[in-house]
Design an enzyme around this catalytic site. Structure first.
Site, PDB file in Angstrom:
ATOM      1  CB  CYS A  65      47.500  45.105  41.116  1.00 13.59           C
ATOM      2  SG  CYS A  65      47.140  44.048  42.810  1.00 13.59           S
ATOM      3  CG  HIS A  88      43.086  48.619  38.235  1.00 16.17           C
ATOM      4  ND1 HIS A  88      44.208  47.728  37.909  1.00 16.17           N
ATOM      5  CD2 HIS A  88      42.875  48.505  39.549  1.00 16.17           C
ATOM      6  CE1 HIS A  88      44.423  46.963  39.208  1.00 16.17           C
ATOM      7  NE2 HIS A  88      43.455  47.499  40.278  1.00 16.17           N
ATOM      8  CD  GLU A 133      40.080  52.385  36.762  1.00 14.36           C
ATOM      9  OE1 GLU A 133      40.972  52.665  36.126  1.00 14.36           O
ATOM     10  OE2 GLU A 133      39.649  51.512  37.345  1.00 14.36           O
ATOM     11  CE  LYS A 179      42.114  44.399  37.875  1.00 20.93           C
ATOM     12  NZ  LYS A 179      42.063  45.138  36.804  1.00 20.93           N
ATOM     13  CG  HIS A 204      42.521  42.249  40.757  1.00 27.90           C
ATOM     14  ND1 HIS A 204      43.876  42.005  40.269  1.00 27.90           N
ATOM     15  CD2 HIS A 204      42.665  43.132  41.629  1.00 27.90           C
ATOM     16  CE1 HIS A 204      44.380  42.999  40.450  1.00 27.90           C
ATOM     17  NE2 HIS A 204      43.769  43.810  41.351  1.00 27.90           N
ATOM     18  CG  PHE A 208      47.221  46.978  47.795  1.00 32.53           C
ATOM     19  CD1 PHE A 208      46.327  47.841  47.588  1.00 32.53           C
ATOM     20  CD2 PHE A 208      46.877  45.465  48.480  1.00 32.53           C
ATOM     21  CE1 PHE A 208      44.829  47.446  47.764  1.00 32.53           C
ATOM     22  CE2 PHE A 208      45.646  45.242  48.737  1.00 32.53           C
ATOM     23  CZ  PHE A 208      44.608  46.294  48.467  1.00 32.53           C
TER      24      PHE A 208
END
Length: 422
Positions: free
Chosen positions: A170, A310, A321, A342, A347, A406
């Protein structure tokens, strides 16, 4: 030796809610969401049945029948975005040395849509144990190798320089642009077409995220299903899309009188070497990436005007974050608007980093911070200014945009208005 400075002079976006930069910014600045119940296939068997789909007509967007037959959907999105970026840049590509033009395209899952579709065809929807390859499209190999994405974009713009696919989950959309910047800085190219594309809304992808319960089961309210930083969030909404940029060396852009959207002043990537999907709550690895990106930009944390988070809408990520922002920016983190797009466009895995760069640049262009939609009940552990529900006019000259993926990937990029000197 003076470092070559790299700027963005062209932007192209294909995203949920509309095709093109103008429609993309209209959606974000209006705080509208493009998430809905899945229509691409029957999702009844899945735990999560919502997504941020694009109403995309390849032929209407300039692709020929042969291109449509040859390319997976993600490659189609990338080519359409690249063509918009090239037109926006005003560069006469035909007058340039093609060996000095390169391409970097990021993608997390490659041609998932095409491979899924073709498996159903050759296996007769899974009924044949021994598949019949004669039913497959003749360009099936292009679906198998993600390098075809960079090749298609290179062919579309006439680029014969370095050509690379970056696949770091990602963070691919951030990392592909970061790689392109380094190619220009080191002198391997003068112009780079850089960005990312993913079209993962398919049964196999939904099944994978269902298995680890990463996507939201809020199927009764798709429009409000993506809720980054909200106390009621319960997973992310899968999306699709592409954003592609024209990057140039600043001196060359100035010589031709180009409009420079932003300078890519700093970039860094780190891996937590900790867990495939898990994140440490202290945000140390993301903070490290932010610190290095700021150092490369020769900036302090208190010079950041806006953070494009993010913000996936999972509790683990949002808290991670938030801690990273505090660790890197200190008290300034509490005075800095933070938001996650998002909440509006979902996403799109490897593509989202580039789509978020586009949002960050447009926030600078318009001095408007896009909101975090659907944020009604703040998580007490996420206690920064997340710009809930409504866009905000805000003087924005320096943006920090971050990504988390990930595998433990953490990336950060600093975008600024180009100054006369550094």
């Amino acid at each position: 030796m003076t470092r070559r400075r790299v700027v963005i002079t062209g932007i192209g976006v294909v995203a949920p809610g509309g095709i093109g930069v103008k429609n993309f910014w209209s959606l974000l600045s209006g705080g509208r969401t493009a998430t809905r119940g899945i229509t691409f296939f029957d999702p009844a068997q899945f735990r999560s049945r919502v997504a941020a789909e694009i109403d995309f007509d390849a032929e209407a967007n300039g692709l020929s029948p042969q291109e449509i037959r040859r390319m997976d959907r993600a490659a189609q999105l990338a080519v359409v975005a690249a063509r918009e970026a090239v037109e926006d840049s005003g560069l006469a590509f035909g007058d340039l040395d093609p060996y000095r033009i390169g391409t970097t395209i990021g993608s997390a899952v490659g041609a998932t849509t095409g491979l899924d579709q073709e498996y159903r065809v050759v296996s007769d929807s899974g009924r044949l144990e021994l598949v019949d390859h004669t039913y497959a499209v003749p360009h099936l190999y292009n679906y198998l190798v993600p390098s075809s994405f960079a090749a298609e974009v290179a062919w579309a713009v006439g680029a014969e320089g370095p050509s690379t696919v970056v696949s770091t989950g990602c963070t691919s959309g951030l990392d592909s642009v970061g790689h392109a910047v380094e190619l220009i800085r080191e002198g391997s190219a003068d112009v780079m077409i850089a960005g990312a594309s993913d079209a993962p809304i398919s049964p196999i992808t939904m099944a994978c995220f269902d298995a680890i319960k990463a996507t939201t089961p809020r199927n009764d309210d798709p429009e409000h299903a993506s809720r980054p930083f909200d106390g009621t969030r319960n997973g992310f909404v899968l999306g699709e899309g592409s954003a592609v940029f024209v990057l140039e060396e600043l001196a060359g852009a100035r010589r031709r009188g180009a409009h420079t959207y932003a300078e890519i002043a700093g970039y860094a990537s780190r891996c937590n070497a900790f867990h495939m999907t898990g994140l440490r709550p202290d945000g140390a690895e993301m903070a490290e990436a932010i610190d290095v990106a700021l150092a490369e930009a020769r900036m302090n944390g208190d010079e950041i005007d806006y953070i494009n988070a993010h913000g996936s809408g999972t509790k683990q990520n949002d808290r991670h974050e938030t801690a990273a922002f505090k660790k890197s920016l200190g008290d300034h983190a509490y005075r800095t608007p933070v938001s996650s797009i998002k909440s509006m466009v979902g996403h799109s895995l490897g593509a989202i980093g580039s789509i978020e760069i586009a949002a960050s640049v447009l926030a600078m262009e318009h001095h408007v911070v896009p909101p975090t939609a659907n944020l009604h009940t703040p998580d007490p552990q996420c206690d920064l200014d997340y710009v809930p529900l409504t866009a905000r006019e805000w003087a924005t000259d320096a943006v920090l945009t971050v990504g988390s993926g990930f595998g433990g990937f953490q990336s950060a990029m600093v975008l600024t208005r180009p100054k006369r000197s550094v």
